[in-house]
Design an enzyme around this catalytic site. Structure first.
Site, PDB file in Angstrom:
ATOM      1  N   SER A 165       0.835  -1.214   0.000  1.00  0.00           N
ATOM      2  CA  SER A 165       0.000   0.000   0.000  1.00  0.00           C
ATOM      3  C   SER A 165       0.868   1.261   0.000  1.00  0.00           C
ATOM      4  CB  SER A 165      -0.989  -0.004   1.171  1.00  0.00           C
ATOM      5  OG  SER A 165      -0.319   0.190   2.404  1.00  0.00           O
ATOM      6  N   ASN A 166       1.987   1.252   0.716  1.00  0.00           N
ATOM      7  CA  ASN A 166       2.880   2.420   0.683  1.00  0.00           C
ATOM      8  C   ASN A 166       3.592   2.525  -0.659  1.00  0.00           C
ATOM      9  OD1 ASN A 166       2.940   4.179   3.080  1.00  0.00           O
ATOM     10  ND2 ASN A 166       3.303   2.269   4.171  1.00  0.00           N
TER      11      ASN A 166
ATOM     12  N   LYS B 258      22.770 -14.061   5.039  1.00  0.00           N
ATOM     13  CA  LYS B 258      22.239 -12.736   4.695  1.00  0.00           C
ATOM     14  C   LYS B 258      23.167 -11.970   3.758  1.00  0.00           C
ATOM     15  CE  LYS B 258      19.762 -10.253   7.593  1.00  0.00           C
ATOM     16  NZ  LYS B 258      19.228  -9.331   8.594  1.00  0.00           N
TER      17      LYS B 258
ATOM     18  N   ARG C  40      12.226  -7.478   7.240  1.00  0.00           N
ATOM     19  CA  ARG C  40      13.528  -8.086   7.439  1.00  0.00           C
ATOM     20  C   ARG C  40      14.502  -7.023   7.921  1.00  0.00           C
ATOM     21  NH1 ARG C  40      14.940 -12.824   5.873  1.00  0.00           N
ATOM     22  NH2 ARG C  40      13.117 -13.506   4.754  1.00  0.00           N
TER      23      ARG C  40
ATOM     24  N   ASN D  57      12.999   4.042   6.322  1.00  0.00           N
ATOM     25  CA  ASN D  57      11.920   3.111   6.659  1.00  0.00           C
ATOM     26  C   ASN D  57      10.751   3.902   7.231  1.00  0.00           C
ATOM     27  OD1 ASN D  57      10.671   0.546   7.197  1.00  0.00           O
ATOM     28  ND2 ASN D  57      11.250   0.750   9.334  1.00  0.00           N
TER      29      ASN D  57
ATOM     30  N   HIS E 249       7.462   3.388   9.918  1.00  0.00           N
ATOM     31  CA  HIS E 249       7.046   2.509  11.019  1.00  0.00           C
ATOM     32  C   HIS E 249       5.760   3.055  11.648  1.00  0.00           C
ATOM     33  CE1 HIS E 249       7.650  -0.539  14.084  1.00  0.00           C
ATOM     34  NE2 HIS E 249       7.338   0.375  14.987  1.00  0.00           N
TER      35      HIS E 249
END
Length: 195
Positions: A16-17, A68, A94, A110, A112
């Site tokens: 959605s973002n 990773k 992640r 990011n 949040h």
């Protein structure tokens, strides 16, 4: 006119973002282009959305790599191939490791769904409701090696009404996210942060 800044959107879910960022670009509110969508969940809905927008997609499963550092190097190869300037995490579930951090620190952000440092990590909305807070919100921050611990760039508060359900608070928070994220990205790239 100089070439547009290229964004890579990292997402693990519905996107959605990601979609809000695409809409802001189309509306001329965000002077950038999506150069790549990176997804670690082959069944995620964001992949279909990216393909509908004719965006290149890099899909990987972490279990297919020894560690990773190996899959992050594979991501870096894709980012470089698509000449990506900024990494935008949009529901990427992640922790970013040192391989990506070394290459893109200061150009990775990011979003949040809480007013950090309150309620980092998974299900921040559920955490806020369980704690009974009257105010929650949205935070945009730089990525560092911790879980939602990077330097805060922007925040916007949301009132938590008595009896509000998880879904209601999530919807309210997402409405803020879909406006605040593209606006903040535009502010960062227009002042040339970290270049």
């Amino acid at each position: 006119m100089s070439a547009k800044i290229k964004l890579a959107i990292f997402a693990s879910g519905t996107g959605s973002n990601y979609q809000a960022i695409e809409q802001a670009i189309r509306a001329g509110k965000l002077e950038a282009e999506v150069g790549l969508v990176v997804c670690d969940q082959p069944e995620a809905k964001v992949i279909e959305k990216a393909r509908q927008n004719n965006r290149p997609v890099f899909i990987f499963k972490a279990v297919d790599y020894q560690e990773k550092a190996v899959f992050e190097q594979a991501i870096i190869n894709e980012l470089e191939m698509h000449a990506v300037d900024w990494i935008i995490l949009a529901g990427y579930m992640r922790l970013v490791g040192s391989t990506l951090l070394k290459r893109y620190q200061g150009r990775m952000i990011n979003i949040h769904p809480s007013l950090l440092p309150a309620f980092p990590g998974l299900d921040a909305i559920g955490q806020a409701l369980k704690a009974g807070v009257k105010v929650s919100g949205v935070t945009i921050h730089y990525i560092d090696s911790g879980m939602d611990t990077g330097e805060i760039i922007a925040q916007e508060a949301v009132n938590v009404k008595i009896g509000m359900t998880h879904e209601q608070l999530q919807t309210t928070i997402q409405q803020i996210e879909h406006d605040l994220y593209p606006r903040t990205i535009q502010q960062l790239i227009s002042k040339g942060d970290s270049f």
